[in-house]
Design a protein around this motif. Structure first.
Motif, PDB file in Angstrom:
ATOM      1  N   ALA A 133       0.703  -1.181  -0.144  1.00 33.03           N
ATOM      2  CA  ALA A 133      -0.016   0.055  -0.095  1.00 33.03           C
ATOM      3  C   ALA A 133       0.808   1.371   0.004  1.00 33.03           C
ATOM      4  CB  ALA A 133      -0.867   0.064   1.329  1.00 33.03           C
ATOM      5  N   SER A 134       2.107   1.110   0.685  1.00 27.97           N
ATOM      6  CA  SER A 134       2.849   2.434   0.732  1.00 27.97           C
ATOM      7  C   SER A 134       3.591   2.253  -0.742  1.00 27.97           C
ATOM      8  CB  SER A 134       3.872   2.325   1.923  1.00 27.97           C
ATOM      9  OG  SER A 134       3.461   2.653   3.094  1.00 27.97           O
ATOM     10  N   MET A 135       4.090   1.334  -1.105  1.00 31.95           N
ATOM     11  CA  MET A 135       4.998   1.425  -2.365  1.00 31.95           C
ATOM     12  C   MET A 135       4.536   0.372  -3.176  1.00 31.95           C
ATOM     13  SD  MET A 135       8.488   1.158  -0.302  1.00 31.95           S
ATOM     14  CE  MET A 135       7.799   0.644   1.233  1.00 31.95           C
ATOM     15  N   PRO A 136       3.391   0.738  -3.974  1.00 34.16           N
ATOM     16  CA  PRO A 136       2.837  -0.458  -4.781  1.00 34.16           C
ATOM     17  C   PRO A 136       3.910  -0.637  -6.052  1.00 34.16           C
ATOM     18  CG  PRO A 136       1.652   1.630  -4.910  1.00 34.16           C
ATOM     19  CD  PRO A 136       2.536   1.776  -3.751  1.00 34.16           C
ATOM     20  N   MET A 137       4.618   0.378  -6.379  1.00 31.13           N
ATOM     21  CA  MET A 137       5.834   0.153  -7.433  1.00 31.13           C
ATOM     22  C   MET A 137       6.611  -1.012  -7.149  1.00 31.13           C
ATOM     23  SD  MET A 137       6.800   2.358  -5.581  1.00 31.13           S
ATOM     24  CE  MET A 137       6.066   3.600  -5.652  1.00 31.13           C
ATOM     25  N   ALA A 138       6.824  -1.418  -5.586  1.00 29.96           N
ATOM     26  CA  ALA A 138       7.915  -2.147  -5.186  1.00 29.96           C
ATOM     27  C   ALA A 138       7.413  -3.322  -4.686  1.00 29.96           C
ATOM     28  CB  ALA A 138       8.569  -1.527  -4.145  1.00 29.96           C
ATOM     29  N   ALA A 139       5.965  -3.612  -4.680  1.00 34.63           N
ATOM     30  CA  ALA A 139       5.283  -4.739  -4.080  1.00 34.63           C
ATOM     31  C   ALA A 139       6.007  -6.032  -4.448  1.00 34.63           C
ATOM     32  CB  ALA A 139       3.904  -4.826  -4.441  1.00 34.63           C
ATOM     33  N   CYS A 140       6.362  -6.150  -5.772  1.00 35.31           N
ATOM     34  CA  CYS A 140       6.986  -7.481  -6.246  1.00 35.31           C
ATOM     35  C   CYS A 140       8.290  -7.835  -5.402  1.00 35.31           C
ATOM     36  CB  CYS A 140       7.325  -7.137  -7.916  1.00 35.31           C
ATOM     37  SG  CYS A 140       8.403  -5.939  -8.095  1.00 35.31           S
ATOM     38  N   LEU A 141       8.845  -6.992  -4.792  1.00 34.41           N
ATOM     39  CA  LEU A 141      10.151  -7.119  -4.146  1.00 34.41           C
ATOM     40  C   LEU A 141       9.811  -7.864  -2.695  1.00 34.41           C
ATOM     41  CD1 LEU A 141      12.231  -3.715  -4.658  1.00 34.41           C
ATOM     42  CD2 LEU A 141      12.053  -5.891  -6.133  1.00 34.41           C
ATOM     43  N   TYR A 142       8.516  -7.719  -2.306  1.00 32.83           N
ATOM     44  CA  TYR A 142       8.369  -8.109  -0.803  1.00 32.83           C
ATOM     45  C   TYR A 142       8.799  -9.413  -0.563  1.00 32.83           C
ATOM     46  CZ  TYR A 142       6.662  -8.072   3.730  1.00 32.83           C
ATOM     47  OH  TYR A 142       6.613  -8.099   5.288  1.00 32.83           O
ATOM     48  N   ASP A 143       8.643 -10.539  -1.140  1.00 35.55           N
ATOM     49  CA  ASP A 143       8.778 -11.766  -0.826  1.00 35.55           C
ATOM     50  C   ASP A 143      10.369 -11.959  -0.569  1.00 35.55           C
ATOM     51  OD1 ASP A 143       6.265 -12.338  -0.973  1.00 35.55           O
ATOM     52  OD2 ASP A 143       6.361 -13.186  -2.784  1.00 35.55           O
ATOM     53  N   GLU A 144      11.102 -11.463  -1.392  1.00 39.45           N
ATOM     54  CA  GLU A 144      12.625 -11.455  -1.266  1.00 39.45           C
ATOM     55  C   GLU A 144      13.058 -10.728  -0.098  1.00 39.45           C
ATOM     56  OE1 GLU A 144      15.059 -10.810  -4.745  1.00 39.45           O
ATOM     57  OE2 GLU A 144      13.632 -11.517  -6.275  1.00 39.45           O
ATOM     58  N   LEU A 145      12.365  -9.693  -0.075  1.00 36.27           N
ATOM     59  CA  LEU A 145      13.066  -8.628   1.396  1.00 36.27           C
ATOM     60  C   LEU A 145      12.561  -9.542   2.500  1.00 36.27           C
ATOM     61  CD1 LEU A 145      11.488  -5.251  -0.036  1.00 36.27           C
ATOM     62  CD2 LEU A 145      13.647  -5.859   0.426  1.00 36.27           C
ATOM     63  N   ASN A 146      11.539 -10.171   2.569  1.00 38.79           N
ATOM     64  CA  ASN A 146      11.121 -11.033   3.752  1.00 38.79           C
ATOM     65  C   ASN A 146      11.970 -12.161   3.691  1.00 38.79           C
ATOM     66  OD1 ASN A 146       9.243 -11.560   5.856  1.00 38.79           O
ATOM     67  ND2 ASN A 146       8.322 -13.110   4.570  1.00 38.79           N
ATOM     68  N   GLN A 147      12.268 -12.654   2.725  1.00 35.97           N
ATOM     69  CA  GLN A 147      13.159 -14.046   3.042  1.00 35.97           C
ATOM     70  C   GLN A 147      14.306 -13.694   3.384  1.00 35.97           C
ATOM     71  OE1 GLN A 147      13.088 -15.679  -1.003  1.00 35.97           O
ATOM     72  NE2 GLN A 147      10.970 -16.232  -0.677  1.00 35.97           N
ATOM     73  N   TRP A 148      15.276 -12.718   2.938  1.00 34.61           N
ATOM     74  CA  TRP A 148      16.452 -12.415   3.464  1.00 34.61           C
ATOM     75  C   TRP A 148      17.109 -11.100   3.676  1.00 34.61           C
ATOM     76  CZ3 TRP A 148      19.834  -9.441   0.901  1.00 34.61           C
ATOM     77  CH2 TRP A 148      19.582  -9.114  -0.713  1.00 34.61           C
ATOM     78  N   ALA A 149      16.360 -10.113   3.199  1.00 38.78           N
ATOM     79  CA  ALA A 149      16.985  -8.689   3.348  1.00 38.78           C
ATOM     80  C   ALA A 149      16.529  -8.224   4.682  1.00 38.78           C
ATOM     81  CB  ALA A 149      16.301  -7.885   2.287  1.00 38.78           C
ATOM     82  N   TYR A 150      15.373  -8.281   5.103  1.00 38.74           N
ATOM     83  CA  TYR A 150      14.846  -8.000   6.285  1.00 38.74           C
ATOM     84  C   TYR A 150      15.671  -8.680   7.791  1.00 38.74           C
ATOM     85  CZ  TYR A 150      10.922  -4.764   5.224  1.00 38.74           C
ATOM     86  OH  TYR A 150      10.232  -3.513   4.690  1.00 38.74           O
ATOM     87  N   PRO A 151      15.794 -10.086   7.466  1.00 37.50           N
ATOM     88  CA  PRO A 151      16.123 -11.004   8.327  1.00 37.50           C
ATOM     89  C   PRO A 151      17.901 -10.450   8.460  1.00 37.50           C
ATOM     90  CG  PRO A 151      14.879 -12.265   6.953  1.00 37.50           C
ATOM     91  CD  PRO A 151      15.013 -10.924   6.557  1.00 37.50           C
ATOM     92  N   THR A 152      18.428  -9.963   7.451  1.00 40.32           N
ATOM     93  CA  THR A 152      19.976  -9.732   7.279  1.00 40.32           C
ATOM     94  C   THR A 152      19.987  -8.553   8.348  1.00 40.32           C
ATOM     95  OG1 THR A 152      20.360 -10.647   5.099  1.00 40.32           O
ATOM     96  CG2 THR A 152      21.946  -8.976   5.956  1.00 40.32           C
TER      97      THR A 152
END
Ligand SMILES: Cc1cc2nc3c(=O)[nH]c(=O)nc-3n(C[C@H](O)[C@H](O)[C@H](O)COP(=O)(O)OP(=O)(O)OC[C@H]3O[C@@H](n4cnc5c(N)ncnc54)[C@H](O)[C@@H]3O)c2cc1C
Length: 505
Positions: A133-152
């Motif tokens: 909802a904040s970043m519709p243009m980047a929604a496609c990135l969320y799963d990767e962010l969730n898998q490794w970027a946020y945990p990093t």
């Protein structure tokens, strides 16, 4: 006061020119991640940071305290930048800049480590729907962010929630009071992940260190240490490689493109009073702008207006927002908030049913007025990125304009919920931002999709990147911004290291 401009120089300052493969401008969340990942990829990099290093440790007196606020609190300003504090002093390269715009003041960090030194450290990851909802243009990135970027990011910053035994102590009474009242106000309470080594808080409880955490005297930095800020995590790891040089007291004034398609930075090396000691021209194959949302936006809006970089995207200077940030003072509540309020802000609440997602947090107050019970409650959420920046030639700077109605719908919901807290817990809520809106959560100005791609590459400009909060249009999914800024930077740097190093720079 215009903080980027208010330095002086004498006719005798030397001028130098140097060449670099990669330069990072700004050393906060975006800058720290960028520096570390460039270093690990073997790229020698110069990090330019306008602010100072602020070393901490048990019983250090590095940062000023709230009650005895001095010029260490403010970036080259002759007065306090904290609303309602009437103090003046000799300007110094202190930790907080107030960027005054039309209708909104953006508060931001100025230090090696950026906003991580004086931020509370609330490290929240948005859920997928709110991120989208904040970043519709980047929604496609969320799963990767969730898998490794946020945990990093979580691992690098060593985040954890307040332990039960510390929450049960006297200084955290106000946090427990918030947890008790929140459900009655329709909020689901939670503990906030923080980049804190709780042994330092325990050390204060045991009387080993002078209280900082226990009194929430952390608005200008945590003297005792124990906070995993960017300078002691990402930047320290980057510097340990031997490939990263951090240059404090270096203010980037302008960015231009030369005829060889190299990036040319005009940089002032200043002293702690803001006087220019040296003028540097730094020529680089790649520049990573991480000067924070106001800092990066100001540099690019200036470049475009002055024709220093041809064909910069029209979207630069648009889609800026305050993350819906709003600070309330809750006064005269029924419960016992205690005489000290421990920090950092360790408890919050959410309403999963709200039509516009928002989060409410209790942040301890470092000062208690005699005879008045007071707690600080902060709300923030998803809003329109309605702010714009325009070049003002008289100031040689870009200036923010925020429409008064920019976040009305969200603020009405937050106000209702603050009222519900007061009904449940007694007393009243005062909106401290009502007459002079300000934010700690500046976001946007160089939006993804319009001005940069999903990896922070400025559209049409090879070797120029924006990896900080400037690329996030206005809000971070009803969460504080730092974790999302850092996670996006991790994600982008993985692609840049793979695809751009050796080709672009
Ligand atoms: C008081 C306060 C409390 C906050 N609390 C929280 C919190 O609890 N949780 C949370 O998630 N967020 C919080 N924030 C917000 C958070 O600090 C920012 O969102 C975050 O730091 C932004 O990261 P960034 O990488 O975009 O830029 P920054 O961290 O702001 O780093 C930008 C750096 O660039 C430097 N710079 C700017 N212009 C120039 C220039 N021209 N030349 C050289 N250097 C330059 C600055 O000095 C700064 O060090 C808080 C902010 C403040 C001010």
């Amino acid at each position: 006061m215009n903080n980027l401009q208010n330095t002086t120089s004498s006719a005798s300052v030397s001028t130098t020119t140097q060449r670099e493969r990669a330069v990072v401008v700004g050393s906060g969340f975006g800058g720290g991640v960028t520096a570390l990942r460039l270093a690990q990829a073997g790229v020698s990099t110069l990090v330019l940071e306008r602010g100072l290093r602020w070393p901490t440790g048990p019983n250090a007196a590095t940062f000023c305290r709230y009650a005895t606020m001095d010029n260490r609190s403010a970036w080259l300003s002759d007065h306090s930048v904290i609303a309602g504090v009437d103090k003046t002093w000799t300007p110094f390269t202190g930790v907080l800049e107030a960027v005054e715009g039309n209708g909104m003041t953006a508060m931001c960090g100025a230090a090696v480590g950026g906003g991580s030194l004086m931020y509370h450290g609330m490290t929240l990851q948005p859920i997928k729907a709110n991120f989208a909802a904040s970043m519709p243009m980047a929604a496609c990135l969320y799963d990767e962010l969730n898998q490794w970027a946020y945990p990093t990011v979580a691992r690098m910053l060593g985040i954890s929630t307040i332990p039960d035994d510390i929450l049960a102590t006297d200084p955290y009474k106000s946090s427990r009071l918030f947890l008790d009242v929140a459900p009655e106000a329709g909020l689901t309470p939670f503990r906030v992940p923080l980049p804190i080594d709780w042994r330092f808080v325990q050390g204060e409880l045991d009387g080993q260190y002078e209280p900082t955490y226990l009194t929430s005297d952390i608005a200008f930095g945590v003297n005792n240490g124990g906070k995993h800020s960017i300078d002691v995590t990402y930047l320290a790891a980057a510097e340990a490689t031997g490939l990263i040089r951090v240059a404090p007291l270096h203010v980037v004034r302008d960015i231009a493109l030369d005829s060889n398609k190299c990036w040319v930075l005009s940089v002032d090396r200043i002293d702690t009073g803001g006087t220019v000691q040296e003028k540097k021209t730094i020529i680089a194959n790649a520049v990573f702008l991480n000067a924070g949302s106001p800092g990066t936006t100001r540099l690019l809006v200036k470049s475009r207006a002055k024709g220093l970089v041809p064909n910069l995207p029209n979207a630069i200077g648009t889609k800026w927002g305050n993350n819906g940030d709003r600070i309330y003072a809750w006064i005269g509540m029924n419960g016992d908030a205690g005489t000290q309020q421990g920090g950092p802000a360790c408890v919050g609440g959410r309403d999963p049913q709200s039509p516009i997602p928002f989060t409410v947090i209790h942040a301890g107050s470092p000062i208690q007025a005699e005879g008045i019970k007071m707690m600080t409650v902060v709300g923030f959420g998803i809003n329109d990125a309605a702010g714009t920046w325009a070049y003002d030639a008289t100031k040689d700077d870009a200036v923010l304009t925020w429409p008064a109605t920019g976040d009305t719908a969200l603020q009405e919901l937050i106000a209702d919920r603050m009222q519900a807290i007061a009904v449940a817990g007694g007393g009243q809520m005062i909106d401290t931002d009502a007459t002079a809106p300000s934010t700690w959560h500046a976001l946007g100005g160089v939006p993804m999709g319009d001005a940069v791609d999903l990896y922070g590459r400025v559209l049409g400009h090879s070797g120029l990147y924006v990896l900080d909060g400037a690329r996030i249009p206005g809000s971070t999914g009803a969460c504080n911004p730092s974790m999302t800024i850092a996670a996006l930077a991790e994600h982008s740097m993985a692609t840049i290291v793979r695809n751009d190093i050796g080709r672009v720079f």
